[in-house]
Design an enzyme around this catalytic site. Sequence first.
Site, PDB file in Angstrom:
ATOM      1  N   ASP A 201     -16.867 -88.475   9.663  1.00 16.92           N
ATOM      2  CA  ASP A 201     -17.014 -88.804  11.088  1.00 16.92           C
ATOM      3  C   ASP A 201     -18.328 -89.560  11.279  1.00 16.92           C
ATOM      4  O   ASP A 201     -19.180 -89.178  12.064  1.00 16.92           O
ATOM      5  CB  ASP A 201     -16.995 -87.518  11.919  1.00 16.92           C
ATOM      6  CG  ASP A 201     -16.819 -87.791  13.406  1.00 16.92           C
ATOM      7  OD1 ASP A 201     -16.270 -88.842  13.763  1.00 16.92           O
ATOM      8  OD2 ASP A 201     -17.239 -86.940  14.215  1.00 16.92           O
ATOM      9  N   ASP A 218     -24.028 -82.839  11.264  1.00 15.72           N
ATOM     10  CA  ASP A 218     -22.638 -82.516  11.553  1.00 15.72           C
ATOM     11  C   ASP A 218     -21.649 -83.002  10.491  1.00 15.72           C
ATOM     12  O   ASP A 218     -21.066 -84.079  10.605  1.00 15.72           O
ATOM     13  CB  ASP A 218     -22.231 -83.061  12.922  1.00 15.72           C
ATOM     14  CG  ASP A 218     -20.929 -82.451  13.410  1.00 15.72           C
ATOM     15  OD1 ASP A 218     -20.403 -81.553  12.723  1.00 15.72           O
ATOM     16  OD2 ASP A 218     -20.437 -82.858  14.476  1.00 15.72           O
TER      17      ASP A 218
END
Length: 328
Positions: A201, A218
């Site tokens: 991502d 993340d």
Amino acid sequence: MASFDFSALSPDLIIDGLESAGFSVDSGLLALNSYENRVYQFHDDNLVKYVTKFYRPQRWQLKQIHEEHDFSFELAKQELPIVAPLKVNGESLFEYKGYHFAVFPCRGGRIFEVDNLNQLEWMGRFIARIHAVSSQNDFQHRPNFNTDELLLQAREGIIASNYVPKSLSTAFFTILDHVIAVATEQYLPAQHTKQIRLHGDCHAGNILWRDEGPHFVDFDDCRTGPAIQDLWMMLSGDRQQQLLQLDTLLMGYEEFFTFESEQLLLIESLRTMRLVNYMAWLCKRWQDPAFPLNFPWFNTEKYWEQQILMLKEQMSALQQAPLSLNNF
């Protein structure tokens, strides 16, 4: 606990959970920009700042979360600027009253400037260093980038939600099905390219910039796939701008890892997976109270009209010749 339910996650429960893992909380909880999970910043009595992530229940299996953490530790061990979770007594994943959570050191920074060529070249080197490490082992439990989950199952999720207005249903699903068919066909060469562990991502919001360079946060969506997945979201603007950006990225990338130029054929099919899966994600999460508050434009007739136009534009992009540095 109901599937995907955060209704019992009160501030008191979060603080009690953090304290049960050995962290003191000497501040309020500052909610950070996250919808899939619940993420908060806090500081302890020494004014040391932390970030805690409470995982959405039943989204990932525990072994998949552990694999996310292990991937971060492996990269951090190679002195890559990764914000990895903290360990307490050898554990990085904690549980309290049914919720699983992790705690990270707080690392601030500026947003990555996708149109800054110097930063792009730096990012190319950085991602290549990640890929050089990630290519040495495989995920055993994390999923891969595949059209069945990210296109076909996403389509079924949109249908099951019953959110597409009847007046737009034929137009929407006609173009959606055409786009899925073309994207699925275009992704077939991926089975012949090298598949490695990825951040998954890799957009500007997950890259923070400090004077000493970038660092990643993340790894929640890490999965296996072609290397181009961690590069294409940094491209923006018209075709000539994207070619310049791509050339700059790969100039840095190939200092540390070899890029398969054949993977450029996969960019638009990967973009299609992201677009379609994003629609399905909003449909799936719409019953979460946080979503109507933060996505008020979703689930309106205007929204679905815009998605029809977006899918038509994506069909056009799929039909164009792929980016190629040979033509730059």
